[in-house]
Design an enzyme around this catalytic site. Structure first.
Site, mmCIF file in Angstrom:
data_model
loop_
_atom_site.group_PDB
_atom_site.id
_atom_site.type_symbol
_atom_site.label_atom_id
_atom_site.label_comp_id
_atom_site.label_asym_id
_atom_site.label_seq_id
_atom_site.Cartn_x
_atom_site.Cartn_y
_atom_site.Cartn_z
ATOM 1 C CG ASP A 82 -113.185 -110.753 5.335
ATOM 2 O OD1 ASP A 82 -114.198 -110.356 4.718
ATOM 3 O OD2 ASP A 82 -112.194 -110.024 5.540
ATOM 4 C CD GLU A 148 -114.939 -105.035 4.234
ATOM 5 O OE1 GLU A 148 -115.230 -103.816 4.249
ATOM 6 O OE2 GLU A 148 -114.836 -105.703 5.296
#
Length: 459
Positions: A82, A148
């Site tokens: 991400d 994350e």
């Protein structure tokens, strides 16, 4: 342990330069902010399958995993897939997702932070299979983790608790400016809520303005970050944890990691209208924690600020919880507390990367000149920011060490770039290091410092 042909490893890594460039540019082309990683997961899964991974799967949270080898034990390379958003589009000189490449670099959101690391790890696993360098008794795991940027390490709480996967050690592929990183500060997300009483804006003295109260508190939070710690200072600054007088047990580790910090990152309010006194105000505090600080001590510091005490029961200080659904719809609720950790430089998993680096590239940091503004830092060092290792090592004690393509300074910045040579360098180092790791030398004292956990029993 097999004899390694380091020149061959470098040669094969170099032969994958164009493929790694293509793969990274494909990942960048798929916008993948936290909880929106579906397309980049499909891209990675397809590449793993094309390269002949023995097993490829996507877990319930949406993490994509590829395995090479058939051993019972696992050596893992982790990278989050991400990214943060792009912010103000006007700050970008080119499309952040279409990107571009030159002979040396790749441009686009996520190149350094940190899809480049996933790219190198995927190709390192292929190299290990092609060169017959998967260590006996092990399988190699490459995982592209989700969310994350939203909640560091929550993905690994899921992998550990829900998937039941517990590697022997993990290489984090976050960007490291050419260094080998053995620790970093922890962090937590603190919320402060203040109550007020609304009234008509034409007569503000009839009410109790929550924003004004919060202004006093914000000034104290700023002082907590900026002040020194001499005896005459009313609000002693966070730099105090570098002083043995305030942190006798852990000041040396704190000096290695760097001092803790705090900053107000968000502000919210409620008011009946633009012509009324605000009846509530809240702030978020990003708190970075060095060795010797605990989640309890950080909350207590804020509760003890003069302005917080002044407003008494009208102020509430708490820790955030995280519960955003992943791209699959799965929710893994956890506290927004991310423990500090440091490994000993003598730990076998740290030594494996150091020995691999020395055999392949020497004992000083290497890299493309524009990304090496900190070239003369020690080869073995620490991150400034936080990574998934807050869970892998901080919560579960699974040894971690970091080495990844790209520069920390590129993380979350506009016009993000990473370097093609870094992709090659990392693929070669991962291949060698995982073969130099001596699992028989692993022991429970590899950890130099781990912050304590909260009393919450998060499964």
């Amino acid at each position: 342990m097999k004899e390694l042909d380091y020149d061959k490893i470098k040669e094969v890594a170099e032969s994958h330069r164009e493929d790694m460039t293509r793969f990274l540019r494909a990942m960048i082309s798929h916008p993948s902010e936290s909880c929106e990683e579906k397309e980049v997961v499909a891209c990675i899964k397809e590449e793993m399958e094309r390269l002949g991974f023995d097993e490829v799967k996507v877990d319930g949270l949406g993490n994509v995993m590829g395995f090479m080898g058939e051993g019972d034990k696992i050596l893992c390379m982790d990278g989050h897939i991400d990214t943060v958003g792009i912010g103000n589009r006007d700050n970008w000189e080119a499309d952040p997702y279409e990107g571009y490449e030159t002979e040396e670099l790749i441009y686009g959101r996520g190149g350094s932070d940190q899809e480049g690391g996933v790219c190198s790890a995927v190709y390192a696993a292929k190299m290990m299979k092609d060169l017959d360098l998967i260590p006996e008794g092990y399988k190699i795991m490459v995982v592209g983790t989700v969310q994350e940027e939203d909640c560091d390490g929550m993905c690994w709480q899921y992998i550990y608790n829900k998937d039941g996967i517990k590697p022997e050690f993990v290489i984090s592929t976050e960007p490291t400016d050419g260094g080998i990183y053995r620790g970093h500060r922890g962090r937590m997300e603190i919320r402060v809520d203040v109550r007020g009483v609304s009234c008509h804006g034409s007569a503000p003295d009839r009410g109790d303005n929550a924003i004004y109260k919060m202004a006093d508190i914000i000034a104290d939070v700023r002082a907590l970050n900026n002040n020194g710690c001499d005896e005459s200072t009313d609000i002693k600054g966070l730099v105090k944890m570098l002083d043995p007088a305030y942190n006798p047990d852990h000041f040396e580790d704190a000096r290695f990691l760097g001092r803790g910090t705090c900053t107000v990152s968000q502000i919210f309010f409620t008011s009946p209208s633009r012509c009324a006194v605000a009846d509530s105000c809240a702030i978020s505090i990003d708190r970075r924690m060095t060795a010797g600080e605990t989640w309890e001590s950080c909350l207590e510091e804020v509760r003890s600020l003069p302005a917080v005490k002044k407003y008494g029961d009208d102020v509430k200080v708490s820790m955030y919880m995280y519960d955003r659904p992943s791209w699959t719809g799965e929710v893994y609720q956890t506290e927004c507390y991310f423990p500090t950790w440091i490994n000993k430089e003598s730990a076998p998993h740290v030594k494996a990367l150091v020995e691999a680096h020395k055999a392949l590239f020497g004992d000083e940091r290497i890299g493309c000149e524009p990304s090496m503004d900190k070239r003369h830092r020690p080869l073995v060092d620490k991150w400034t920011f936080s990574t998934n290792c807050v869970s892998i090592q901080g919560r579960y004690g699974i040894p971690c060490v970091g080495f990844g393509p790209g520069a920390e300074s590129q993380a979350h910045a506009p016009n993000e770039i990473t370097y093609k040579q870094d992709l090659v360098t990392c693929a070669a180092l991962y291949t060698a290091a995982l073969n130099l790791y001596d699992g028989s030398a692993a022991s429970s004292d590899a950890t130099e410092f781990r912050a304590g956990l909260t009393t919450n029993d998060i499964k």
